[in-house]
Design an enzyme around this catalytic site. Structure first.
Site, mmCIF file in Angstrom:
data_model
loop_
_atom_site.group_PDB
_atom_site.id
_atom_site.type_symbol
_atom_site.label_atom_id
_atom_site.label_comp_id
_atom_site.label_asym_id
_atom_site.label_seq_id
_atom_site.Cartn_x
_atom_site.Cartn_y
_atom_site.Cartn_z
ATOM 1 N N ARG A 88 30.953 19.324 3.214
ATOM 2 C CA ARG A 88 30.788 19.159 4.647
ATOM 3 C C ARG A 88 29.405 19.529 5.215
ATOM 4 O O ARG A 88 29.075 19.104 6.330
ATOM 5 C CB ARG A 88 31.866 19.968 5.374
ATOM 6 C CG ARG A 88 33.258 19.404 5.127
ATOM 7 C CD ARG A 88 34.349 20.249 5.768
ATOM 8 N NE ARG A 88 34.250 20.331 7.199
ATOM 9 C CZ ARG A 88 34.672 19.405 8.049
ATOM 10 N NH1 ARG A 88 35.230 18.291 7.588
ATOM 11 N NH2 ARG A 88 34.549 19.567 9.350
ATOM 12 N N ARG A 107 38.530 22.896 7.909
ATOM 13 C CA ARG A 107 37.221 22.368 8.286
ATOM 14 C C ARG A 107 36.182 23.454 8.555
ATOM 15 O O ARG A 107 35.056 23.140 8.934
ATOM 16 C CB ARG A 107 37.369 21.454 9.507
ATOM 17 C CG ARG A 107 37.970 20.100 9.149
ATOM 18 C CD ARG A 107 38.336 19.275 10.364
ATOM 19 N NE ARG A 107 38.594 17.878 10.015
ATOM 20 C CZ ARG A 107 39.714 17.414 9.498
ATOM 21 N NH1 ARG A 107 40.703 18.255 9.244
ATOM 22 N NH2 ARG A 107 39.855 16.135 9.217
ATOM 23 N N HIS A 136 29.900 14.477 6.470
ATOM 24 C CA HIS A 136 30.843 15.006 5.489
ATOM 25 C C HIS A 136 30.977 13.973 4.374
ATOM 26 O O HIS A 136 31.271 12.805 4.634
ATOM 27 C CB HIS A 136 32.203 15.268 6.123
ATOM 28 C CG HIS A 136 32.120 16.040 7.406
ATOM 29 N ND1 HIS A 136 32.980 15.826 8.460
ATOM 30 C CD2 HIS A 136 31.279 17.020 7.805
ATOM 31 C CE1 HIS A 136 32.670 16.641 9.450
ATOM 32 N NE2 HIS A 136 31.638 17.373 9.079
ATOM 33 N N GLU A 154 35.548 17.003 -0.315
ATOM 34 C CA GLU A 154 34.693 16.676 0.826
ATOM 35 C C GLU A 154 33.685 17.800 1.011
ATOM 36 O O GLU A 154 34.058 18.922 1.381
ATOM 37 C CB GLU A 154 35.549 16.511 2.086
ATOM 38 C CG GLU A 154 34.740 16.254 3.346
ATOM 39 C CD GLU A 154 35.561 16.428 4.617
ATOM 40 O OE1 GLU A 154 35.163 15.893 5.653
ATOM 41 O OE2 GLU A 154 36.594 17.133 4.555
ATOM 42 N N ASP A 179 0.840 -1.200 0.000
ATOM 43 C CA ASP A 179 0.000 0.000 0.000
ATOM 44 C C ASP A 179 0.875 1.250 0.000
ATOM 45 O O ASP A 179 1.400 1.654 1.033
ATOM 46 C CB ASP A 179 -0.917 -0.026 1.228
ATOM 47 C CG ASP A 179 -1.755 1.240 1.377
ATOM 48 O OD1 ASP A 179 -1.755 2.071 0.443
ATOM 49 O OD2 ASP A 179 -2.406 1.392 2.430
ATOM 50 N N GLU A 228 33.940 10.652 18.532
ATOM 51 C CA GLU A 228 33.941 11.963 17.873
ATOM 52 C C GLU A 228 34.048 13.093 18.898
ATOM 53 O O GLU A 228 34.146 12.858 20.101
ATOM 54 C CB GLU A 228 32.700 12.133 16.978
ATOM 55 C CG GLU A 228 32.990 11.961 15.489
ATOM 56 C CD GLU A 228 33.974 12.992 14.939
ATOM 57 O OE1 GLU A 228 34.205 14.027 15.603
ATOM 58 O OE2 GLU A 228 34.529 12.753 13.849
ATOM 59 N N GLU A 256 31.120 10.357 5.890
ATOM 60 C CA GLU A 256 31.539 10.187 7.291
ATOM 61 C C GLU A 256 30.314 10.436 8.161
ATOM 62 O O GLU A 256 29.931 11.576 8.387
ATOM 63 C CB GLU A 256 32.649 11.175 7.654
ATOM 64 C CG GLU A 256 33.909 11.068 6.819
ATOM 65 C CD GLU A 256 34.911 12.147 7.196
ATOM 66 O OE1 GLU A 256 34.756 12.762 8.281
ATOM 67 O OE2 GLU A 256 35.829 12.402 6.411
ATOM 68 N N GLU A 274 31.862 7.709 15.293
ATOM 69 C CA GLU A 274 31.869 7.651 13.829
ATOM 70 C C GLU A 274 32.514 6.339 13.405
ATOM 71 O O GLU A 274 33.511 5.900 14.005
ATOM 72 C CB GLU A 274 32.655 8.834 13.256
ATOM 73 C CG GLU A 274 32.800 8.834 11.743
ATOM 74 C CD GLU A 274 33.569 10.057 11.259
ATOM 75 O OE1 GLU A 274 33.220 11.180 11.680
ATOM 76 O OE2 GLU A 274 34.532 9.895 10.488
ATOM 77 N N GLU A 306 28.248 10.566 11.485
ATOM 78 C CA GLU A 306 28.389 10.693 12.928
ATOM 79 C C GLU A 306 27.067 10.373 13.629
ATOM 80 O O GLU A 306 25.995 10.549 13.054
ATOM 81 C CB GLU A 306 28.871 12.103 13.282
ATOM 82 C CG GLU A 306 30.251 12.412 12.718
ATOM 83 C CD GLU A 306 30.633 13.871 12.782
ATOM 84 O OE1 GLU A 306 31.841 14.164 12.713
ATOM 85 O OE2 GLU A 306 29.721 14.730 12.880
#
Length: 482
Positions: A370, A346, A275, A368, A56, A218, A135, A226, A137
């Protein structure tokens, strides 16, 4: 196990050889939660892999209206794995959703969107493969409670590692090894009390067929962790994200704990990000590597970066798609709020990892992105990121207007900081951006207008509006005595 079966016949052989009694069919609703239905293994036939099994669709979030509810689940034999948590021997298969009348894939099936994105990449001739390495977390808590009533609402979280327990004196032993805010990155036991839980989860992932590179505590207090998976292609990695979340939640539950992928469950400490490392390949060669350019990035990679950052506001409606996401995307919690790219930085939306360099490490070159968090639907999020990057390549967008910005953007002088654009500050702003800027998602019919309209409508009506109309506990702190 995942990826080891190559055909329906192989699956039926596995069922017989392993004494499987139940077959569990999994698929993902539009917001990104796994749904499932089970049947006795004796009832699964080769024909089911062609004709599908009915369900359904009107009872699934973001799917069909009640007058067109009948839908089909078609198992993908390559996704088969044995459920490590089921007491009854159970084989899991991830399914595609099919319309029973047209026999066509269902346009709102997130997994189909991911498959179309991969096909679009190949059709363009730019690359034949995209690799993805999120990655992801999460927090493991010992207790969580919450209630939402007209006259009372709130939540309570507790963790053996939480810094707020350093002064606990309730008659039970307090050993004092709590983790201070933002000091959770890599401390050894006895501070890290969840080593064995993460190890068990990592080994179960490997057993299922999801290779793991490493795991660790982390940054945040209260059990943030992580586990890093080895990269894979787009749809396969989205499948593995769903498996990952299933494993983490169930291993935690087995140990009397609870795991959450909510982006920002704790005020005053880091939140859960996802990330996402990504690269494009053709004929076994990484197209993102070039020895003589900034951070060893090719011109194609720089255009890909420009695509991600040009469309970042709209992109976040799919990669950071909850009201809670924007409580994570605030400065000073390693949150990537600045629309810029940089190597090793970062505080920028895009980081170019520099752990390995030189031609001998060309395969490791990637970007990457983020801002995403694990509240997203991975099939839609990965597809959207790919489409943004491909738009940048096709239009030859210039990344230089976004950097490189090789400084801590949180510490820039005010006049310079004002020149760096920030990501949207709310889910509402991101949804508005998606409504304005989405033509790039429609290329190749990867996303459809119907899916995007359904997404925006669902997010506004079921999440954003429901949060906005309710009093917040902090409003009592601010205004009760006004």
């Amino acid at each position: 196990m995942y990826g080891s079966c190559t055909s329906p016949e192989h699956v039926l052989d596995l069922i017989r050889s392993r004494g499987i009694q139940i077959v569990d069919l999994r698929f993902t609703d539009l917001p990104g939660t796994w749904q499932h239905a089970s049947l006795p293994a004796s009832q699964l036939s080769l024909a089911d892999f062609e004709r599908g099994i009915g369900f359904d669709g009107s009872s699934i979030r973001g799917f069909q209206a009640i007058e067109e509810s009948d839908m089909l689940l078609v198992p993908d034999p390559t996704t088969a794995f044995i459920d490590p948590f089921a007491a009854v021997p159970t084989l899991v298969m991830i399914c595609n959703v099919v319309d029973p009348e047209t026999r066509q894939p269902y346009a709102r099936d997130p997994r189909y969107v991911a498959q179309k994105a991969e096909r679009y990449l190949r059709d363009l001739g730019i690359a034949d493969t995209s690799f993805w390495g999120p990655e992801i977390e999460f927090f493991i808590f010992d207790h969580v409670s919450y209630e939402v009533l007209p006259y009372r609402m709130g939540f309570a979280i507790d963790s053996r590692e939480g810094y707020w327990n350093s002064g606990r004196n309730d008659g039970t032993p307090n050993l004092g090894y709590t983790i201070r805010p933002k000091e959770g990155y890599f401390p050894a036991p006895p501070h890290d009390t969840f080593q064995d839980i993460r190890s068990e989860a990592a080994l179960l992932l490997e057993q299922i067929g999801v290779p793991v590179e490493m795991h660790h505590h982390e940054v945040a207090t209260a059990g943030q962790g992580e586990i890093d998976m080895r990269r894979d292609t787009l749809t396969a990695m989205a499948d593995k994200v769903m498996i990952y979340k299933y494993v983490i939640k169930n291993v935690a539950r087995k140990h009397g704990c609870t795991a959450t992928f909510m982006p920002k469950p704790l005020f005053g400490d880091n939140g859960n990000g996802m990330h996402t490392h990504q690269s494009l390949w053709r004929d076994g060669t990484n197209l993102f590597y070039a020895a003589c350019h900034y951070a060893e990035l090719s011109e194609l990679a720089l255009s890909y970066i420009a695509g991600l950052l040009t469309h970042v506001d709209a992109l976040l409606a799919l990669t950071s798609p909850t009201t809670n996401s924007y409580k994570r995307l605030v400065p000073h919690y390693e949150a990537p709020v600045n629309v810029a790219f940089s190597k090793r930085n970062r505080s920028a939306c895009i980081r170019i990892p520099m752990y390995t360099t030189g031609p001998e490490n060309a395969a490791a070159k990637r970007v990457e992105f983020r801002p995403p968090d694990p509240s997203c639907n991975p099939y839609l999020a990965f597809a959207a990121m790919l489409m943004a990057g491909l738009d940048g390549i096709q239009r030859r967008l210039d990344a230089s207007r976004f950097g490189p910005l090789d400084v801590n953007t949180y510490q820039l002088p005010p006049e310079q900081a004002a020149q760096v654009k920030s990501v949207p500050g709310s889910l509402g702003a991101a949804l508005e951006a998606l409504e304005r800027d989405h033509d790039w998602l429609l290329e190749g019919n990867v996303f459809t207008r119907d899916l995007l309209e359904t997404w925006v409508s669902y997010k506004r009506e079921k999440e954003l509006r429901e949060v906005e109309v309710r009093p917040h506990p902090y409003e009592f702190y601010l205004y009760f005595d006004i």
